[in-house]
Design an enzyme around this catalytic site. Structure first.
Site, PDB file in Angstrom:
ATOM      1  N   SER A  98       0.810  -1.219   0.000  1.00  0.00           N
ATOM      2  CA  SER A  98       0.000   0.000   0.000  1.00  0.00           C
ATOM      3  C   SER A  98       0.844   1.271   0.000  1.00  0.00           C
ATOM      4  O   SER A  98       0.335   2.351  -0.313  1.00  0.00           O
ATOM      5  CB  SER A  98      -0.955   0.003   1.202  1.00  0.00           C
ATOM      6  OG  SER A  98      -0.246  -0.208   2.403  1.00  0.00           O
TER       7      SER A  98
ATOM      8  N   ASP B  88      -3.256   5.538  11.987  1.00  0.00           N
ATOM      9  CA  ASP B  88      -2.402   5.190  10.855  1.00  0.00           C
ATOM     10  C   ASP B  88      -1.191   6.115  10.832  1.00  0.00           C
ATOM     11  O   ASP B  88      -1.289   7.273  10.422  1.00  0.00           O
ATOM     12  CB  ASP B  88      -3.186   5.295   9.548  1.00  0.00           C
ATOM     13  CG  ASP B  88      -2.372   4.853   8.332  1.00  0.00           C
ATOM     14  OD1 ASP B  88      -1.176   4.560   8.487  1.00  0.00           O
ATOM     15  OD2 ASP B  88      -2.945   4.819   7.220  1.00  0.00           O
TER      16      ASP B  88
ATOM     17  N   HIS C  63       1.011   5.124   6.554  1.00  0.00           N
ATOM     18  CA  HIS C  63       0.737   5.727   5.252  1.00  0.00           C
ATOM     19  C   HIS C  63       0.885   7.249   5.357  1.00  0.00           C
ATOM     20  O   HIS C  63       1.147   7.783   6.431  1.00  0.00           O
ATOM     21  CB  HIS C  63      -0.650   5.336   4.761  1.00  0.00           C
ATOM     22  CG  HIS C  63      -0.811   3.861   4.580  1.00  0.00           C
ATOM     23  ND1 HIS C  63      -1.416   3.054   5.523  1.00  0.00           N
ATOM     24  CD2 HIS C  63      -0.419   3.037   3.582  1.00  0.00           C
ATOM     25  CE1 HIS C  63      -1.398   1.799   5.105  1.00  0.00           C
ATOM     26  NE2 HIS C  63      -0.792   1.759   3.930  1.00  0.00           N
TER      27      HIS C  63
END
Length: 344
Positions: A99, A322, A325
């Site tokens: 990702s 998170d 990311h």
């Protein structure tokens, strides 16, 4: 005498300029405020995934959008989307990885869209092949994302799902005949429990329930390196490695031991060096790359990204914490700026 001195001065100036160019490391520098950034508006880019769209998800601060990477001793040329499209007309470019590769791929789609917003764009996803394709027909350019989190194969067998550290058949089918490949792997190597997508690890004729993950990572990278050395013609295909994108889940890394994660971080770290040091995975990656016979350009984004503890979605992604990311616009735009200059 005068002409001789003028000649000597010119030679010395040329030597100084050459030395300056040779010692300017694009990957060593610091983040500076630049109000001409970001390079696109997240609200006008139709391609940003929800988990990267921090502004749409309610992030209240905005200073993180206005930082530019400034290498020590030189300037990094600004990303020029139209120039990127012209220079890569008719080419096929593929990001391969997890990702974090998707993060960079989505960044590039927004950068190109903002450069030529009235051009026709298409995005298609083939879920069975784990492939997403972004095309700009006017420039005959295709930018793909191939999801392959380990680069080596994970195969379903009678005993269960097997991570085969010395097998790369899936990649062998997808990575040939392209003009540029940008690889990435690391974040999945330490996954355990329900999120771990394999049951066993296989090397040669030996099968293990588990093994040291850094050792497994190195074996897999060597398998990938052998594939590149065997299958890539550098006159036809440029190969890049994205580097190790860092996480910010522990404030001790930036000398704030009481900080649990990236939530509420609004400023990057000052200076050029990350206090907590670089991840061991980067050392392993550089070791493997140094032994390869074919040229692979390392987009060494690790330390410049480590300095951006403010750049993650935190709770403004999927709602879960998170710190792996990156918000878009954000740090991956600089990764693509570095890729753009490397392609030049």
């Amino acid at each position: 005498m005068g002409s001789s001195l003028h000649y000597c001065s010119s030679v010395l100036l040329l030597i100084c300029l050459l030395q300056l160019a040779s010692c300017c490391d694009y990957f060593k520098g610091s983040w500076v405020i630049d109000t001409s950034y970001p390079l696109y508006d997240s609200l006008s880019c139709p391609f940003i995934d929800k988990e990267f769209s921090c502004q749409k998800n309610g992030r209240p601060d905005s200073q993180y959008l206005h930082y530019r990477w400034k290498p020590t001793g030189c300037d990094l040329p600004r990303f020029d989307g139209e120039d990127f499209l012209r220079r890569n007309r008719g080419k096929r470019i593929m990001f391969v990885g997890d990702s974090l590769s998707r993060n960079q791929w989505k960044s590039l789609t927004c950068l190109l869209h903002s450069a030529v917003p009235h051009a026709n764009f298409t995005i298609e996803t083939q879920e069975e092949e784990n492939l997403s394709t972004f095309t700009v027909p006017e420039y005959e350019i295709t930018v793909m994302l191939s999801r392959n989190v380990y680069l080596v194969d994970v195969v379903k067998e009678k005993i269960g799902r097997v991570l085969k550290l010395d097998s790369i058949e899936e990649g062998d089918k997808a990575w040939k005949g392209l003009d540029a490949l940008i690889f990435n792997t690391w974040h999945w190597w330490n996954r355990r429990g329900p999120s771990q997508p394999f049951d066993y690890i296989e090397v040669g004729n030996n099968t293990y329930k588990d093994m040291d993950r850094l050792t497994a990572f190195e074996i897999a990278l060597n398998t990938w390196a052998t594939w590149v050395d065997t299958n890539i013609d550098p006159t036809k295909t440029r190969v890049f490695f994205q580097g190790i994108s860092p996480s910010h889940y522990n404030g001790t890394g930036w000398n704030e031991p009481d900080v649990m994660n990236c939530r509420g971080q609004k400023l990057p770290l000052s200076g050029t060096t990350y206090p907590g040091g670089l991840p061991v995975a980067l050392t392993v990656l550089k070791k493997v790359l140094s032994k390869m016979s074919k040229s692979v350009y390392l987009l060494d984004v690790t330390e410049l990204s480590l300095l951006r503890k403010d750049g993650h979605p935190s709770i403004y992604g999927f709602g879960e914490m998170d710190c792996s990311h990156w918000c878009l616009p954000g740090v991956p735009d600089t990764w693509n700026q570095l890729l753009y200059n490397a392609l030049l």
